[in-house]
Design an enzyme around this catalytic site. Sequence first.
Site, short mmCIF file in Angstrom:
data_model
loop_
_atom_site.label_atom_id
_atom_site.label_comp_id
_atom_site.label_asym_id
_atom_site.label_seq_id
_atom_site.Cartn_x
_atom_site.Cartn_y
_atom_site.Cartn_z
N HIS A 308 -0.24 -22.89 52.07
CA HIS A 308 -0.38 -23.09 53.37
C HIS A 308 -1.60 -22.16 53.80
CE1 HIS A 308 -0.04 -23.54 57.86
NE2 HIS A 308 0.51 -24.63 57.64
N ASP A 365 5.63 -30.14 54.46
CA ASP A 365 5.61 -31.54 54.08
C ASP A 365 6.20 -31.66 52.68
OD1 ASP A 365 3.79 -32.79 55.72
OD2 ASP A 365 2.25 -31.44 54.79
N1 ACO Z 1 -1.23 -26.20 43.96
C1 ACO Z 1 -1.95 -25.40 43.00
N2 ACO Z 1 -2.77 -24.45 43.41
C2 ACO Z 1 -2.91 -24.21 44.74
C3 ACO Z 1 -2.42 -25.04 45.61
C4 ACO Z 1 -1.39 -25.89 45.40
N3 ACO Z 1 -0.53 -26.84 46.15
N4 ACO Z 1 -2.65 -24.40 46.92
C5 ACO Z 1 -3.35 -23.66 46.86
N5 ACO Z 1 -3.51 -23.31 45.45
C6 ACO Z 1 -4.59 -22.23 44.90
C7 ACO Z 1 -6.04 -22.28 44.93
O1 ACO Z 1 -6.42 -23.23 43.75
C8 ACO Z 1 -6.74 -21.12 45.18
O2 ACO Z 1 -6.31 -20.57 43.81
P1 ACO Z 1 -7.75 -19.65 43.09
O3 ACO Z 1 -7.60 -18.32 44.38
O4 ACO Z 1 -7.34 -19.30 41.68
O5 ACO Z 1 -8.99 -20.26 43.47
C9 ACO Z 1 -5.48 -20.40 45.89
O6 ACO Z 1 -4.31 -21.19 45.57
C10 ACO Z 1 -5.78 -20.38 47.50
O7 ACO Z 1 -6.17 -21.75 47.72
P2 ACO Z 1 -7.04 -22.31 49.02
O8 ACO Z 1 -7.20 -23.70 48.85
O9 ACO Z 1 -8.03 -21.39 49.01
O10 ACO Z 1 -6.20 -22.07 50.07
P3 ACO Z 1 -6.45 -22.66 51.67
O11 ACO Z 1 -5.58 -21.73 52.58
O12 ACO Z 1 -7.79 -22.77 51.79
O13 ACO Z 1 -5.70 -24.08 51.40
C11 ACO Z 1 -4.20 -25.79 51.33
C12 ACO Z 1 -4.54 -24.32 51.90
C13 ACO Z 1 -5.14 -26.67 51.94
C14 ACO Z 1 -2.55 -26.13 52.36
C15 ACO Z 1 -3.74 -25.67 49.89
O14 ACO Z 1 -2.76 -24.75 49.55
C16 ACO Z 1 -3.57 -27.03 49.31
O15 ACO Z 1 -4.30 -27.77 49.07
N6 ACO Z 1 -1.92 -27.51 49.21
C17 ACO Z 1 -1.56 -28.80 48.81
C18 ACO Z 1 -1.91 -29.78 49.79
C19 ACO Z 1 -0.82 -29.64 51.01
O16 ACO Z 1 0.63 -29.50 50.70
N7 ACO Z 1 -1.29 -29.72 52.26
C20 ACO Z 1 -0.37 -29.59 53.47
C21 ACO Z 1 -0.65 -28.17 54.17
S1 ACO Z 1 0.59 -28.08 55.24
C22 ACO Z 1 -0.02 -28.93 56.61
O17 ACO Z 1 -1.03 -29.38 56.78
C23 ACO Z 1 0.77 -29.53 57.49
#
Ligand code: ACO
Length: 431
Positions: A308, A365
């Site tokens: 998140h 979620d």
């Molecule tokens: N699985 C694996 N790796 C992940 C995940 C995941 N679910 N989420 C983040 N990471 C990793 C990224 O690859 C990144 O790694 P790095 O530092 O080696 O490049 C690091 O964690 C940070 O991730 P970002 O994408 O930079 O984090 P951001 O804050 O931009 O994104 C998000 C947050 C979009 C929610 C992300 O965690 C994600 O895609 N999660 C899966 C989708 C999801 O569950 N979305 C619902 C969010 S809650 C809502 O909207 C109600």
Amino acid sequence: MAKKEKAKLIVGGRELELDVIVGSEGERAIDISRLRSETGYITLDEGFMNTGSCTSDITFINGEEGVLRYRGYSIEDLCEHSTFTEVSYLLLHNRLPNLEQRENFSRLLNEHSLLHEDMRHFYNNFPHDAHPMNILGTMVNAMSSFYPNVDLLSMRDNIDMTAARLLSKIRTIACYAYKKTMGHPIVYPQKDFKYCENFLRMMFWSPVNNYELDADRVRALSVLLVLHADHEQNCSTSTVRLVGSAHANLYASISAGISALWGPLHGGANQAVIDMLEKIHRQGGDIKKFIAKAKDKKSSFRLSGFGHRVYKNYDPRAKIIKKMCSRVLEDEAEHQPLLDIALRLEEAVLQDEYFISRKLYPNVDFYSGLVYMALGFPTNMFTVLFAIGRMPGWIAHWKEMIQNPKAKIGRPRQIYTGSRQRDYVPIQQRS
Ligand code: ACO
């Protein structure tokens, strides 16, 4: 009086003293509103990781500690003691309603629950497999044409009625969309039922299925809607504010928010979680393979329902839903395998260095889809449920912005990185 905190910025050979704005929970922001006019510089913050777009009185989140409060009330308290209708009132009016106020609000919701009969024709023109989020966004946008007084002043003056209209009709729109995909007759809302009772009945009652309301299920739905009711400046709420900042009417602004919410990185994740759990189940339940793929930088796969932007701790909403999940799914043998996979996945992720170091925990979620499934909702309705839950938050933010005399049209800047000036080449001379 304590001295006001200031920040100093040295840029382009100049030193600028900037005000520090302090929120009621002690969060701090550097006010850079004079930056460009005084230095010619702007700030660059892709994805708005560090940028506050407004001050707001509505919702407080402490992502590091996993705290969520609406108008000062903890999400745990509201889930235990309140209802979706009451929380909607709270978000809109900044106070819990007394008996009379709650009755009046319920009456408004009831009076505005019907959809203009002409809007029903729209449903006939969608393909049978249209996604209900698409129908929802389209129908909410179309409300601008069906319900008068969409100009800013009338909406601002009639916010109670417009809010009730949206909150109530969105549920009717969603249920009609579901019935359309099933090819079943629509079920009208009835005044004797409360918000969530009506919702379940309009979804699942049919002339050949006398759907009996169950108090635990009604309560579970209400809690889920409360949990989604607001989450400050997330992608869809920021969209509602940005569109509304151009003085677009509330229906158009909310329709844009619905489109933003549909994305799989935002509200679409609840559907993606179930798809992922089902895939793991079909492939024999091997969670290790999926975890490895999520960690593989060559793959774009992510574990849906984890991570998140704001929570770097367990999402407090996920905690509440996880508890409810075990209760609601107790007698549902059919969904147990998916719950087992979810629990195993969470346990493995929370012990895995990749996820620990990145502070990736289950988000709202991760478990919500399992409860929706147990209530009988098909997966393509999950994001619609999120949208219905988020409606009071979207309206409260629109209202807060529109009532702020200092609010400006939202217009970020950019750093241009394209070609410098080029001479136009006639088509015959182009290679
Ligand atoms: N699985 C694996 N790796 C992940 C995940 C995941 N679910 N989420 C983040 N990471 C990793 C990224 O690859 C990144 O790694 P790095 O530092 O080696 O490049 C690091 O964690 C940070 O991730 P970002 O994408 O930079 O984090 P951001 O804050 O931009 O994104 C998000 C947050 C979009 C929610 C992300 O965690 C994600 O895609 N999660 C899966 C989708 C999801 O569950 N979305 C619902 C969010 S809650 C809502 O909207 C109600």
